[in-house]
Design a protein around this motif. Sequence first.
Motif, PDB file in Angstrom:
ATOM      1  N   GLY A  52       0.649  -0.898  -0.244  1.00 52.31           N
ATOM      2  CA  GLY A  52       0.134   0.027  -0.151  1.00 52.31           C
ATOM      3  C   GLY A  52       0.914   1.200  -0.158  1.00 52.31           C
ATOM      4  O   GLY A  52       0.866   2.560  -0.101  1.00 52.31           O
ATOM      5  N   ASP A  53       2.025   1.236   0.186  1.00 51.74           N
ATOM      6  CA  ASP A  53       3.435   2.824   0.195  1.00 51.74           C
ATOM      7  C   ASP A  53       3.131   2.856  -1.835  1.00 51.74           C
ATOM      8  O   ASP A  53       3.373   2.299  -2.297  1.00 51.74           O
ATOM      9  CB  ASP A  53       4.679   1.637   0.403  1.00 51.74           C
ATOM     10  N   LYS A  54       3.006   4.220  -1.326  1.00 52.74           N
ATOM     11  CA  LYS A  54       2.952   5.197  -2.372  1.00 52.74           C
ATOM     12  C   LYS A  54       3.732   4.374  -3.755  1.00 52.74           C
ATOM     13  O   LYS A  54       3.002   4.297  -4.672  1.00 52.74           O
ATOM     14  CB  LYS A  54       3.812   6.757  -2.344  1.00 52.74           C
ATOM     15  N   TRP A  55       5.492   4.346  -3.591  1.00 46.18           N
ATOM     16  CA  TRP A  55       6.059   4.297  -3.835  1.00 46.18           C
ATOM     17  C   TRP A  55       6.175   2.773  -4.629  1.00 46.18           C
ATOM     18  O   TRP A  55       5.816   2.743  -5.807  1.00 46.18           O
ATOM     19  CB  TRP A  55       7.442   5.014  -3.455  1.00 46.18           C
ATOM     20  N   SER A  56       5.833   1.529  -3.589  1.00 50.50           N
ATOM     21  CA  SER A  56       5.142   0.233  -4.183  1.00 50.50           C
ATOM     22  C   SER A  56       4.245   0.346  -4.804  1.00 50.50           C
ATOM     23  O   SER A  56       4.703  -0.503  -6.408  1.00 50.50           O
ATOM     24  CB  SER A  56       4.928  -0.627  -3.203  1.00 50.50           C
ATOM     25  N   ILE A  57       3.402   1.623  -4.822  1.00 48.52           N
ATOM     26  CA  ILE A  57       1.890   1.041  -5.741  1.00 48.52           C
ATOM     27  C   ILE A  57       2.785   1.442  -6.828  1.00 48.52           C
ATOM     28  O   ILE A  57       2.561   0.900  -8.516  1.00 48.52           O
ATOM     29  CB  ILE A  57       0.871   1.757  -5.525  1.00 48.52           C
ATOM     30  N   LEU A  58       3.176   2.742  -7.507  1.00 54.00           N
ATOM     31  CA  LEU A  58       3.571   2.998  -8.831  1.00 54.00           C
ATOM     32  C   LEU A  58       4.651   2.044  -9.030  1.00 54.00           C
ATOM     33  O   LEU A  58       5.184   1.775 -10.655  1.00 54.00           O
ATOM     34  CB  LEU A  58       4.262   4.528  -8.106  1.00 54.00           C
ATOM     35  N   VAL A  59       5.890   1.608  -8.378  1.00 55.19           N
ATOM     36  CA  VAL A  59       6.627   0.672  -8.720  1.00 55.19           C
ATOM     37  C   VAL A  59       6.142  -0.393  -8.931  1.00 55.19           C
ATOM     38  O   VAL A  59       6.271  -0.746 -10.543  1.00 55.19           O
ATOM     39  CB  VAL A  59       7.688   0.099  -7.587  1.00 55.19           C
ATOM     40  N   LEU A  60       4.824  -0.994  -8.815  1.00 53.58           N
ATOM     41  CA  LEU A  60       4.156  -2.305  -9.324  1.00 53.58           C
ATOM     42  C   LEU A  60       3.391  -1.759 -10.576  1.00 53.58           C
ATOM     43  O   LEU A  60       3.067  -2.674 -11.062  1.00 53.58           O
ATOM     44  CB  LEU A  60       3.377  -2.685  -7.766  1.00 53.58           C
ATOM     45  N   GLY A  61       3.045  -0.787 -10.145  1.00 55.52           N
ATOM     46  CA  GLY A  61       1.927  -0.695 -11.453  1.00 55.52           C
ATOM     47  C   GLY A  61       3.157  -0.510 -12.791  1.00 55.52           C
ATOM     48  O   GLY A  61       2.661  -0.896 -13.829  1.00 55.52           O
ATOM     49  N   PHE A  69      17.365   0.302 -13.580  1.00 59.53           N
ATOM     50  CA  PHE A  69      16.455   0.824 -12.209  1.00 59.53           C
ATOM     51  C   PHE A  69      16.638   2.603 -13.128  1.00 59.53           C
ATOM     52  O   PHE A  69      15.800   3.411 -12.137  1.00 59.53           O
ATOM     53  CB  PHE A  69      17.969   0.809 -11.607  1.00 59.53           C
ATOM     54  N   THR A  70      17.971   3.221 -13.675  1.00 56.04           N
ATOM     55  CA  THR A  70      17.351   4.266 -14.460  1.00 56.04           C
ATOM     56  C   THR A  70      16.082   4.452 -14.821  1.00 56.04           C
ATOM     57  O   THR A  70      15.434   5.749 -15.109  1.00 56.04           O
ATOM     58  CB  THR A  70      18.245   4.176 -15.376  1.00 56.04           C
ATOM     59  N   GLN A  71      15.783   3.636 -15.779  1.00 51.62           N
ATOM     60  CA  GLN A  71      14.194   3.817 -16.576  1.00 51.62           C
ATOM     61  C   GLN A  71      13.489   3.626 -15.457  1.00 51.62           C
ATOM     62  O   GLN A  71      12.230   4.844 -15.577  1.00 51.62           O
ATOM     63  CB  GLN A  71      13.846   2.284 -17.284  1.00 51.62           C
ATOM     64  N   LEU A  72      12.940   3.000 -14.751  1.00 48.84           N
ATOM     65  CA  LEU A  72      12.278   3.680 -13.264  1.00 48.84           C
ATOM     66  C   LEU A  72      12.194   4.625 -12.981  1.00 48.84           C
ATOM     67  O   LEU A  72      11.253   5.209 -13.279  1.00 48.84           O
ATOM     68  CB  LEU A  72      11.992   2.058 -12.270  1.00 48.84           C
ATOM     69  N   ARG A  73      13.530   5.283 -12.871  1.00 48.74           N
ATOM     70  CA  ARG A  73      13.464   6.131 -11.631  1.00 48.74           C
ATOM     71  C   ARG A  73      13.097   7.632 -12.564  1.00 48.74           C
ATOM     72  O   ARG A  73      12.314   8.386 -12.110  1.00 48.74           O
ATOM     73  CB  ARG A  73      14.867   6.195 -11.629  1.00 48.74           C
ATOM     74  N   ASN A  74      13.963   7.742 -13.572  1.00 50.08           N
ATOM     75  CA  ASN A  74      13.221   8.625 -14.638  1.00 50.08           C
ATOM     76  C   ASN A  74      11.203   8.218 -15.050  1.00 50.08           C
ATOM     77  O   ASN A  74      10.805   9.566 -15.107  1.00 50.08           O
ATOM     78  CB  ASN A  74      13.599   8.809 -16.377  1.00 50.08           C
ATOM     79  N   ARG A  75      10.772   7.017 -14.888  1.00 47.84           N
ATOM     80  CA  ARG A  75       9.036   6.838 -15.089  1.00 47.84           C
ATOM     81  C   ARG A  75       8.483   7.703 -14.080  1.00 47.84           C
ATOM     82  O   ARG A  75       6.948   7.822 -14.294  1.00 47.84           O
ATOM     83  CB  ARG A  75       8.460   5.777 -15.361  1.00 47.84           C
ATOM     84  N   LEU A  76       9.071   7.046 -12.887  1.00 47.68           N
ATOM     85  CA  LEU A  76       8.599   7.828 -11.235  1.00 47.68           C
ATOM     86  C   LEU A  76       9.370   8.792 -11.108  1.00 47.68           C
ATOM     87  O   LEU A  76       9.368   9.432 -10.344  1.00 47.68           O
ATOM     88  CB  LEU A  76       8.631   6.610 -10.139  1.00 47.68           C
ATOM     89  N   SER A  77       8.351   9.973 -11.460  1.00 45.95           N
ATOM     90  CA  SER A  77       8.751  11.443 -11.423  1.00 45.95           C
ATOM     91  C   SER A  77       8.317  11.447  -9.318  1.00 45.95           C
ATOM     92  O   SER A  77       6.869  11.541  -8.861  1.00 45.95           O
ATOM     93  CB  SER A  77       7.511  12.585 -11.672  1.00 45.95           C
ATOM     94  N   GLY A  78       9.911  12.470  -9.641  1.00 45.49           N
ATOM     95  CA  GLY A  78       9.361  12.735  -7.713  1.00 45.49           C
ATOM     96  C   GLY A  78      10.517  11.557  -6.625  1.00 45.49           C
ATOM     97  O   GLY A  78      10.609  11.641  -5.644  1.00 45.49           O
ATOM     98  N   VAL A  79      10.734  10.754  -6.988  1.00 48.27           N
ATOM     99  CA  VAL A  79      11.615   9.608  -6.973  1.00 48.27           C
ATOM    100  C   VAL A  79      12.183   9.469  -6.460  1.00 48.27           C
ATOM    101  O   VAL A  79      13.278  10.055  -7.394  1.00 48.27           O
ATOM    102  CB  VAL A  79      10.648   7.644  -7.007  1.00 48.27           C
ATOM    103  N   SER A  80      13.194   9.892  -5.543  1.00 55.12           N
ATOM    104  CA  SER A  80      14.733   9.797  -4.800  1.00 55.12           C
ATOM    105  C   SER A  80      15.241   8.479  -5.206  1.00 55.12           C
ATOM    106  O   SER A  80      14.431   7.523  -5.084  1.00 55.12           O
ATOM    107  CB  SER A  80      15.283  10.511  -3.972  1.00 55.12           C
ATOM    108  N   GLU A  81      16.417   8.081  -5.297  1.00 55.84           N
ATOM    109  CA  GLU A  81      17.490   6.857  -6.195  1.00 55.84           C
ATOM    110  C   GLU A  81      16.744   6.214  -4.783  1.00 55.84           C
ATOM    111  O   GLU A  81      17.397   4.870  -4.501  1.00 55.84           O
ATOM    112  CB  GLU A  81      18.856   7.406  -6.129  1.00 55.84           C
ATOM    113  N   LYS A  82      17.668   6.381  -3.204  1.00 53.33           N
ATOM    114  CA  LYS A  82      17.614   6.244  -2.316  1.00 53.33           C
ATOM    115  C   LYS A  82      16.103   5.223  -2.164  1.00 53.33           C
ATOM    116  O   LYS A  82      16.186   4.127  -1.643  1.00 53.33           O
ATOM    117  CB  LYS A  82      17.376   7.504  -0.667  1.00 53.33           C
ATOM    118  N   MET A  83      15.523   6.289  -2.605  1.00 58.46           N
ATOM    119  CA  MET A  83      13.314   5.585  -1.288  1.00 58.46           C
ATOM    120  C   MET A  83      13.208   4.402  -2.692  1.00 58.46           C
ATOM    121  O   MET A  83      12.643   3.367  -2.472  1.00 58.46           O
ATOM    122  CB  MET A  83      12.599   6.525  -2.118  1.00 58.46           C
TER     123      MET A  83
END
Length: 134
Positions: free
Chosen positions: A31-40, A50-64
Amino acid sequence: MATAKAVTGTTSSWDPYVRGCPSRDLLDRIGDKWSILVLGELGKQGPCRFTQLRNRLSGVSEKMLTQTLRALERDGIVRRTVYPTVPVRVEYALTPLGESLRAPLKALTEWSVLHLSEVLDAREEYDNRASPSG
């Protein structure tokens, strides 16, 4: 004191409403915001670097993103594959367990889009009632 799992020992006896039940941790994870977006994103796009995911998920930090992917991998929801190339290539993909989350998460996503206007109206109405000048 209530136990997290009934004496029967079956998985159907897990109860997220009981304090200490491990299913609460799982609900927190999925139910975590970033988990839902990563899974989606992985469900929509398939395996990603990793870089593709980071670029597609606007606002996520590398650490998160790193923390989220590690937690999802630990839970068996995401698979991390390392390819022995130079430089090393790493891809993330949904496991069969992760694939089984696609339909419920899609339903939640669709609900949020369908009802966003109603929620925004309710928030505005609440804020107007709750403000000292309203």
